[in-house]
Design a protein around this motif. Structure first.
Motif, PDB file in Angstrom:
ATOM      1  N   SER A 262       5.383   2.239   7.883  1.00 58.50           N
ATOM      2  CA  SER A 262       5.170   2.402   6.783  1.00 58.50           C
ATOM      3  C   SER A 262       4.838   0.731   5.775  1.00 58.50           C
ATOM      4  CB  SER A 262       6.217   2.930   6.036  1.00 58.50           C
ATOM      5  OG  SER A 262       6.469   4.514   6.378  1.00 58.50           O
ATOM      6  N   SER A 263       5.628  -0.003   5.867  1.00 59.22           N
ATOM      7  CA  SER A 263       5.552  -1.342   5.577  1.00 59.22           C
ATOM      8  C   SER A 263       4.060  -1.887   5.711  1.00 59.22           C
ATOM      9  CB  SER A 263       6.789  -2.306   5.971  1.00 59.22           C
ATOM     10  OG  SER A 263       7.952  -1.901   5.952  1.00 59.22           O
ATOM     11  N   THR A 264       3.467  -1.721   7.102  1.00 59.68           N
ATOM     12  CA  THR A 264       2.235  -2.264   7.191  1.00 59.68           C
ATOM     13  C   THR A 264       1.021  -1.213   6.618  1.00 59.68           C
ATOM     14  OG1 THR A 264       3.236  -3.198   9.230  1.00 59.68           O
ATOM     15  CG2 THR A 264       0.734  -2.912   9.113  1.00 59.68           C
TER      16      THR A 264
ATOM     17  N   ARG B  35      -0.061  -3.196   3.379  1.00 62.59           N
ATOM     18  CA  ARG B  35      -0.995  -4.293   3.892  1.00 62.59           C
ATOM     19  C   ARG B  35      -2.347  -3.506   3.908  1.00 62.59           C
ATOM     20  NH1 ARG B  35       1.117  -8.498   6.975  1.00 62.59           N
ATOM     21  NH2 ARG B  35      -1.264  -9.413   6.721  1.00 62.59           N
ATOM     22  N   VAL B  36      -2.440  -2.366   4.767  1.00 63.85           N
ATOM     23  CA  VAL B  36      -3.536  -1.749   4.858  1.00 63.85           C
ATOM     24  C   VAL B  36      -4.142  -0.784   3.752  1.00 63.85           C
ATOM     25  CG1 VAL B  36      -4.959  -0.064   6.153  1.00 63.85           C
ATOM     26  CG2 VAL B  36      -3.180  -1.469   7.231  1.00 63.85           C
ATOM     27  N   ALA B  37      -3.139  -0.102   3.007  1.00 67.03           N
ATOM     28  CA  ALA B  37      -3.812   0.524   1.788  1.00 67.03           C
ATOM     29  C   ALA B  37      -3.946  -0.426   0.597  1.00 67.03           C
ATOM     30  CB  ALA B  37      -2.869   1.380   1.241  1.00 67.03           C
ATOM     31  N   LEU B  38      -5.081  -0.402  -0.328  1.00 63.42           N
ATOM     32  CA  LEU B  38      -5.286  -1.173  -1.105  1.00 63.42           C
ATOM     33  C   LEU B  38      -5.576  -0.626  -2.600  1.00 63.42           C
ATOM     34  CD1 LEU B  38      -8.059  -3.222   0.951  1.00 63.42           C
ATOM     35  CD2 LEU B  38      -5.649  -3.874   0.581  1.00 63.42           C
ATOM     36  N   VAL B  39      -5.293   0.509  -2.833  1.00 63.12           N
ATOM     37  CA  VAL B  39      -5.466   1.264  -4.004  1.00 63.12           C
ATOM     38  C   VAL B  39      -4.336   1.717  -4.530  1.00 63.12           C
ATOM     39  CG1 VAL B  39      -7.933   2.140  -3.497  1.00 63.12           C
ATOM     40  CG2 VAL B  39      -5.875   3.421  -2.992  1.00 63.12           C
TER      41      VAL B  39
ATOM     42  N   CYS C 105       7.329  -1.804  -2.416  1.00 66.04           N
ATOM     43  CA  CYS C 105       6.602  -1.641  -3.638  1.00 66.04           C
ATOM     44  C   CYS C 105       6.417  -2.846  -4.509  1.00 66.04           C
ATOM     45  CB  CYS C 105       7.291  -0.553  -4.591  1.00 66.04           C
ATOM     46  SG  CYS C 105       7.187   1.226  -3.788  1.00 66.04           S
ATOM     47  N   GLU C 106       7.487  -3.636  -4.831  1.00 69.77           N
ATOM     48  CA  GLU C 106       7.447  -4.704  -5.486  1.00 69.77           C
ATOM     49  C   GLU C 106       6.519  -6.004  -4.792  1.00 69.77           C
ATOM     50  OE1 GLU C 106      11.503  -6.371  -5.818  1.00 69.77           O
ATOM     51  OE2 GLU C 106      12.112  -4.468  -7.074  1.00 69.77           O
ATOM     52  N   GLY C 107       6.469  -5.784  -3.430  1.00 68.83           N
ATOM     53  CA  GLY C 107       5.487  -6.660  -2.790  1.00 68.83           C
ATOM     54  C   GLY C 107       3.890  -6.427  -2.892  1.00 68.83           C
ATOM     55  N   SER C 108       3.854  -5.145  -3.479  1.00 71.04           N
ATOM     56  CA  SER C 108       2.652  -4.738  -3.507  1.00 71.04           C
ATOM     57  C   SER C 108       2.026  -5.217  -4.694  1.00 71.04           C
ATOM     58  CB  SER C 108       2.351  -3.327  -3.472  1.00 71.04           C
ATOM     59  OG  SER C 108       2.913  -2.668  -4.838  1.00 71.04           O
TER      60      SER C 108
END
Length: 369
Positions: free
Chosen positions: A272-274, A278-282, A307-310
């Motif tokens: 999930s983290s990756t 990392r993969v999802a961009l929207v 979520c904060e890291g996004s």
């Protein structure tokens, strides 16, 4: 490599949708479980000689641990009079000995071609994305408990099994009315509708099936190598992107476990983290299960960190698990993830169920989104 074996059908053990499981006897006298797809080999009677692919069975693999019937050389299905007259030209499992030709929902021969020719918008359709196929019934349990009359479609990507007929889960959910339709995309095939990729699969779910909500997962049989990037579930991030680009509302079902012996999957799985981080961009919603005790606190902390890291792209929402254990127990199909049932890894199924509950509430509380 492929491990070939000759065998003779002894009996039919079970059947579902377009699949049959047989008892097949090898020349050694050993009897093995053998799976045959009706569209490929037809219905097989006891005494029929068959050719098996036993590679996964002999390697002791989990999901794929069956012999697969390749052909019944002495009892081949009747050939089509003129294959050129059959509509459809999408070839799936391309350039393999078992490639099959299907009618794509959006190709020129399809009755739905006009509806999809310029389709480009999901109009806020909630799209729940999950890593594992085993999440599907749990997501639907959350949907069904919250809004049982919603019309739900399943889009199956090709990260796992290619034939949807392999899935007893999908067959059982369709029979129970929990799924309105299935759409197989990429190299996957055998759904109620066939699509070229996840984008056209989502558009077909909206504009052809008329779905209120869609669930996207790979087929049974997640592939992983124990490395940061080597797992087929990265497709979950790609599905989030597709839903977002098409103006849907992506909802990320978290993969969580309190019982997996592998530390990388304990708490919030690195899958999930990756995939989402990392993969999802929207922009996407992340329902976070309000699990009890220290483990629940850990999951919430890890989800918040994701979520904060996004950079604000992922939005966390705490979702109560109240009533979802009962909903999961009412599932019309068996709940199992990596061989563990609901009582063995309760958190895993609740994390998926809250995603279904959250997505259904979007429709109840925000009509038109």
């Amino acid at each position: 490599m492929i491990q070939w074996r000759s065998a003779v059908i002894v009996a039919t053990r079970s059947g579902w949708a377009g699949s049959r499981e047989y008892a097949a006897q090898l020349p050694s006298g050993e009897t093995v479980r053998a799976l045959g797809y009706v569209d490929v080999v037809g219905e097989l009677a006891p005494g029929t000689r068959v050719l098996l692919n036993t590679t996964a069975l002999e390697r002791g693999l989990g999901t794929g641990g069956l012999a697969i019937i390749v052909a019944a050389p002495d009892d081949l299905p009747e050939p089509l009079a003129d294959v050129r007259a059959v509509p459809g030209h999408l070839v799936k499992a391309r350039y393999t000995p078992s490639q099959t030709m299907v009618l794509g929902v959006d190709e020129q021969d399809s009755e739905h071609h006009a509806a999809l020719a310029e389709a480009d918008d999901l109009a806020g359709l909630p799209v729940v994305v999950a890593d594992l196929h085993s999440a599907l019934p749990a997501v639907l349990a959350g949907v069904h408990e919250t809004a049982p009359d919603l019309r739900v479609a399943y889009v199956m990507t090709d990260g796992g099994a290619l034939p949807i007929a392999f899935s007893r889960t999908v067959a059982g959910l369709r029979d129970a009315g929990w799924l309105a339709a299935s759409v197989t995309v990429g190299q996957a095939y055998g759904g109620d509708l066939e699509a070229v990729n996840v984008h056209t699969g989502l558009l077909a779910a909206r504009h052809v099936v008329g779905a209120d909500l869609v669930v996207v997962t790979q087929g049974p049989g997640n592939l992983g190598t124990g490395t940061r990037w080597g797992f087929s579930g990265t497709s979950a991030g790609e599905a989030v992107n597709a839903a977002g680009v098409l103006h849907g509302r992506p909802v990320c079902a978290l993969r969580v476990s309190e019982a997996d012996p592998r530390q990388r999957h304990r708490g919030l799985s690195h899958h999930s983290s990756t995939a989402y981080g990392r993969v999802a961009l929207v922009p996407a919603d992340v329902p976070v299960p309000l699990l009890p005790g220290p483990f629940g606190q850990r999951v919430r902390a890890e989800a918040r960190a994701l979520c904060e890291g996004s950079g604000g792209r992922l939005s966390p929402y705490d979702v109560s698990c109240d009533g979802l254990d009962a909903a999961l127990r009412e599932s019309p199909v068996r709940l199992s993830t990596m061989g563990r049932g609901h009582d063995d890894d309760r958190a895993s199924f609740l994390a998926s169920a809250v995603a279904g509950r959250f997505a259904a509430r979007l429709l109840l509380e925000e009509p038109g989104t």
